[in-house]
Design a protein around this motif. Structure first.
Motif, PDB file in Angstrom:
ATOM      1  N   LYS A   1       0.797  -1.248   0.019  1.00 20.70           N
ATOM      2  CA  LYS A   1       0.050   0.004  -0.133  1.00 20.70           C
ATOM      3  C   LYS A   1       0.904   1.246  -0.062  1.00 20.70           C
ATOM      4  N   GLU A   2       0.318   2.375  -0.529  1.00 20.47           N
ATOM      5  CA  GLU A   2       0.872   3.490  -0.726  1.00 20.47           C
ATOM      6  C   GLU A   2       1.276   4.186   0.786  1.00 20.47           C
ATOM      7  N   ILE A   3       2.344   4.817   1.288  1.00 20.18           N
ATOM      8  CA  ILE A   3       2.807   5.317   2.406  1.00 20.18           C
ATOM      9  C   ILE A   3       3.784   6.504   2.078  1.00 20.18           C
ATOM     10  N   GLN A   4       4.120   7.306   2.806  1.00 21.18           N
ATOM     11  CA  GLN A   4       4.756   8.375   2.529  1.00 21.18           C
ATOM     12  C   GLN A   4       6.223   7.956   2.861  1.00 21.18           C
ATOM     13  N   GLY A   5       7.121   8.083   1.820  1.00 22.25           N
ATOM     14  CA  GLY A   5       8.589   7.745   2.098  1.00 22.25           C
ATOM     15  C   GLY A   5       8.813   6.279   1.593  1.00 22.25           C
ATOM     16  N   PHE A   6      10.173   5.877   1.689  1.00 15.74           N
ATOM     17  CA  PHE A   6      10.494   4.546   1.410  1.00 15.74           C
ATOM     18  C   PHE A   6      10.691   3.564   2.491  1.00 15.74           C
ATOM     19  N   ILE A   7      10.373   2.202   2.711  1.00 10.78           N
ATOM     20  CA  ILE A   7      10.272   1.602   3.537  1.00 10.78           C
ATOM     21  C   ILE A   7      11.670   1.843   4.664  1.00 10.78           C
ATOM     22  N   GLY A   8      12.939   1.534   3.746  1.00  9.73           N
ATOM     23  CA  GLY A   8      14.054   1.665   4.454  1.00  9.73           C
ATOM     24  C   GLY A   8      14.407   2.962   5.117  1.00  9.73           C
ATOM     25  N   ASN A   9      13.867   4.166   4.436  1.00  9.23           N
ATOM     26  CA  ASN A   9      14.044   5.207   4.855  1.00  9.23           C
ATOM     27  C   ASN A   9      13.114   5.597   6.429  1.00  9.23           C
ATOM     28  N   ARG A  10      11.959   5.044   6.043  1.00  6.63           N
ATOM     29  CA  ARG A  10      11.011   5.120   7.408  1.00  6.63           C
ATOM     30  C   ARG A  10      11.847   4.371   8.743  1.00  6.63           C
ATOM     31  N   LEU A  11      12.280   3.207   8.335  1.00  8.42           N
ATOM     32  CA  LEU A  11      13.100   2.529   9.415  1.00  8.42           C
ATOM     33  C   LEU A  11      14.109   3.201   9.959  1.00  8.42           C
ATOM     34  N   GLN A  12      15.031   3.829   8.927  1.00  6.68           N
ATOM     35  CA  GLN A  12      16.178   4.661   9.284  1.00  6.68           C
ATOM     36  C   GLN A  12      15.690   5.933  10.034  1.00  6.68           C
ATOM     37  N   MET A  13      14.858   6.470   9.859  1.00  9.13           N
ATOM     38  CA  MET A  13      14.334   7.582  10.380  1.00  9.13           C
ATOM     39  C   MET A  13      13.802   7.395  11.882  1.00  9.13           C
ATOM     40  N   ALA A  14      13.078   6.389  11.793  1.00  7.96           N
ATOM     41  CA  ALA A  14      12.712   6.096  13.306  1.00  7.96           C
ATOM     42  C   ALA A  14      13.531   5.712  14.252  1.00  7.96           C
ATOM     43  N   MET A  15      14.986   5.053  13.547  1.00  5.76           N
ATOM     44  CA  MET A  15      15.978   4.976  14.551  1.00  5.76           C
ATOM     45  C   MET A  15      16.737   6.264  14.955  1.00  5.76           C
TER      46      MET A  15
END
Length: 156
Positions: free
Chosen positions: A20-34
């Motif tokens: 499904k569509e989300i803001q940003g890329f999966i890897g970027n989202r995980l990296q930004m959470a960290m």
């Protein structure tokens, strides 16, 4: 989608089909959470920038090069992950506000290597040393014998 996935696989890539569509890329989202939690820990005075970087590089960062978060959770045991989650989740930063420490760095023109100053001070030599260290590390990871390394993970 199937055509593109096959093309990427034939090029040696490991594509994921996002459901499904989300803001940003999966890897970027995980990296930004960290990164959000890292900024929070530094801003709260829990740890220095250099110490935090060292913790990541010398511990879980190495494991993430060979196993994803779900694989690592399964190795540790989901019961252990639940116990740790019960203790840590309530204390994690979940603010939707951008941390002041990051806003201040950018506002003051401290953008990192490009300006010679960020969380660290950079010279052309130290910047090049980091780039080389990253490239060498990625090259080394690509040559690892994963079966041999998985035994080391279980020992940790």
């Amino acid at each position: 989608v199937e055509l593109i996935v096959n093309l990427l696989v034939s090029a040696g890539k490991k594509p994921a089909v996002v459901k499904k569509e989300i803001q940003g890329f999966i890897g970027n989202r995980l990296q930004m959470a960290m990164f959000r939690e890292a900024l929070n820990l530094v801003e709260a005075g829990v740890v220095s920038v250099a110490e935090l970087d060292e913790i990541v590089k010398s511990s879980f960062g190495r494991r993430l090069a060979v196993a994803g978060p779900f694989e690592l959770a399964e190795v540790a045991g989901l019961d252990l992950r639940l116990t740790v989650s019960e203790n840590i989740y309530p204390t994690l930063n979940n603010s939707t506000e951008i941390p002041k420490i990051l806003i201040d760095k950018v506002k003051n023109g401290h953008l990192g290597i490009s300006t010679g100053k960020g969380f660290y001070d950079w010279t052309p030599d130290s910047a090049e040393e980091l780039r080389i260290r990253i490239a060498d590390g990625l090259s080394e990871i690509s040559s690892w014998n994963i079966a041999e390394f998985s035994g080391k993970i279980q020992e940790e």
